[in-house]
Design a protein around this motif. Structure first.
Motif, PDB file in Angstrom:
ATOM      1  N   ARG A   1      38.908 -10.794  15.997  1.00 44.12           N
ATOM      2  CA  ARG A   1      40.388 -10.939  15.676  1.00 44.12           C
ATOM      3  C   ARG A   1      40.498 -11.111  14.091  1.00 44.12           C
TER       4      ARG A   1
ATOM      5  N   GLU B   1      43.844 -11.033  12.360  1.00 40.09           N
ATOM      6  CA  GLU B   1      44.990 -12.132  12.685  1.00 40.09           C
ATOM      7  C   GLU B   1      44.310 -13.281  11.935  1.00 40.09           C
ATOM      8  N   LEU B   2      45.321 -13.307  10.509  1.00 41.58           N
ATOM      9  CA  LEU B   2      44.973 -14.236   9.595  1.00 41.58           C
ATOM     10  C   LEU B   2      44.923 -15.731   9.786  1.00 41.58           C
ATOM     11  N   THR B   3      45.814 -16.094  10.706  1.00 45.44           N
ATOM     12  CA  THR B   3      45.728 -17.463  10.995  1.00 45.44           C
ATOM     13  C   THR B   3      45.140 -17.869  12.557  1.00 45.44           C
ATOM     14  N   CYS B   4      44.395 -16.939  13.035  1.00 49.58           N
ATOM     15  CA  CYS B   4      43.707 -17.243  14.207  1.00 49.58           C
ATOM     16  C   CYS B   4      42.410 -17.898  13.694  1.00 49.58           C
ATOM     17  N   PRO B   5      41.969 -18.770  14.577  1.00 48.91           N
ATOM     18  CA  PRO B   5      40.568 -19.613  14.210  1.00 48.91           C
ATOM     19  C   PRO B   5      39.430 -19.044  14.761  1.00 48.91           C
TER      20      PRO B   5
ATOM     21  N   GLU C   1      36.820 -17.578  12.179  1.00 48.06           N
ATOM     22  CA  GLU C   1      35.822 -18.880  11.550  1.00 48.06           C
ATOM     23  C   GLU C   1      34.910 -19.334  12.547  1.00 48.06           C
TER      24      GLU C   1
ATOM     25  N   TRP D   1      38.843 -12.260   4.310  1.00 44.77           N
ATOM     26  CA  TRP D   1      37.998 -13.598   4.750  1.00 44.77           C
ATOM     27  C   TRP D   1      36.683 -13.210   3.820  1.00 44.77           C
TER      28      TRP D   1
END
Length: 370
Positions: free
Chosen positions: A162, A165-169, A172, A206
């Motif tokens: 994902r 999807e830039l706000t999806c954890p 990380e 990222w």
């Protein structure tokens, strides 16, 4: 003669490489050319890239062997690996590097006869749940591979599920799991590990995922991996332009219906162009009314249902006649925009093109109508 063709812009390819290298300047570049170079034509794309990238990435063995048969000597990684002893022998002969993602592939390497050693990419499943060993098993597998005379180097890789999807954890979390395994292997082998994690989305958004190797796919060809950010935002340029020509123009009155199922009805007098491309060529059948099309450089709208061999376009006030050029996507009309209007992604637009679409060598200009 029906005239539907595809052209490639080698300067755009070089520009996209520069953009990607600027984001991960310390990484080597493994260019993904699977699926016929994302529909662009690997016979044309690979020679353009061969001296500009560090390696090629393909999905399966036959794609790699086709590159070798084409005379490409650039290193090649087979990211699904091999599945039989015969495939392993062919991979060794062709000097390919192989992903290893299953116990069966480890056993295949263990049973192989002595001979030409190879590099393997130990693939981790950090959350994609598609291919790869779970982090808890990775160090054990690394030890198994490390003991094999057949294996001269072990690199480690994973794939993000994902990253677009830039706000999806999730990215990380996957990155953290990957780093933990990387560090454990580095401790075991007493030297740093060569790794690869960054796909197009990770390269562009990222920065912490910069490792020894990046492996861009869609961004290399000038499309954005993000639904809400256009390729131009990143300085990416379209490599592929898909062309066709008008084969008929009709005058319509208000109330006239167009195409199978009469899915579009003219609300005023207008002119309709019939264009020589359809789902038999790979143009998406599910493209909706209003999907943009360029006619003589002017934006027009697709109307009516896409047929196997033809589409219909509302010209409105745009001057056009049979034999005039139409651009379906590419220069002047981003594939991402067409894909969004058609309810799909640019990856599918590119990969669905059929052999009916003539590929024009990059050194040639667009052909004249015959």
């Amino acid at each position: 003669m029906r005239d539907t063709w595809l052209t490639l812009n080698p300067h755009a390819l070089t520009q996209n490489l520069a953009v990607l290298r600027a984001h991960h300047p310390q990484s080597k570049l493994l260019a993904m050319v699977k699926a016929d170079a994302y529909g662009h034509g690997v016979a044309q794309v690979a020679p353009l890239l061969a001296t500009q990238v560090d390696a090629f990435g393909v999905a399966f063995l036959e794609e790699a062997l086709a590159l070798r048969a084409q005379g490409i000597n650039t290193p090649i990684a087979v990211l699904e690996g091999v599945f039989t002893a015969a495939e392993l022998a062919a991979a060794r002969t062709a000097q390919l590097s192989l992903a290893v993602h299953s116990p069966e592939q480890v056993a295949l390497l263990q049973a192989a006869p002595a001979g030409e050693p190879l590099t393997v990419w130990l693939k981790l499943n950090t959350g994609m749940n598609r291919l790869g060993f779970r982090p808890a098993d990775a160090l054990k597998v690394w030890h198994q591979l490390h003991r094999l005379p057949l294996v001269n180097s072990i690199h480690v890789m994973t794939h993000f599920a994902r990253a677009d999807e830039l706000t999806c954890p999730q990215t990380e979390l996957q990155w953290g799991r990957f780093c933990a395994v990387r560090d454990a292997i580095a401790l075991a082998q007493r030297e740093p590990v060569i790794t690869s994690v960054a796909n197009s989305a990770a390269i562009l958004a990222w920065p912490q995922t910069q490792t020894e190797w990046m492996r861009p796919g869609i961004a290399l060809y000038g499309s954005s991996p993000f639904a809400d950010q256009c390729a131009e935002h990143f300085g990416l340029q379209a490599v592929m332009t898909l062309h066709s020509r008008i084969i008929a123009v009709h005058e319509l009155s208000a109330g006239d219906e167009v195409g199978y199922g009469a899915t579009w009805v003219a609300d005023a007098a207008t002119r309709i162009a019939v264009v020589a491309i359809g789902y038999g060529d790979g143009y998406p059948r599910h493209a909706r009314n209003g999907t943009p099309v360029l006619v003589n450089g002017h934006r027009c709208a697709l109307v009516g249902r896409v047929s196997m061999d033809m589409i219909t376009v509302d010209l409105g006030a745009v001057a056009a006649k049979p034999s005039d050029e139409v651009v379906l996507w590419g220069e002047g009309l981003p594939a991402d925009e067409v894909a969004q209007a058609a309810g799909t992604i640019s990856y599918e637009l590119f990969c669905r093109l059929t052999p009916r679409v003539r590929r024009v060598p990059p050194s040639l200009s667009s052909p004249s109508h015959v």
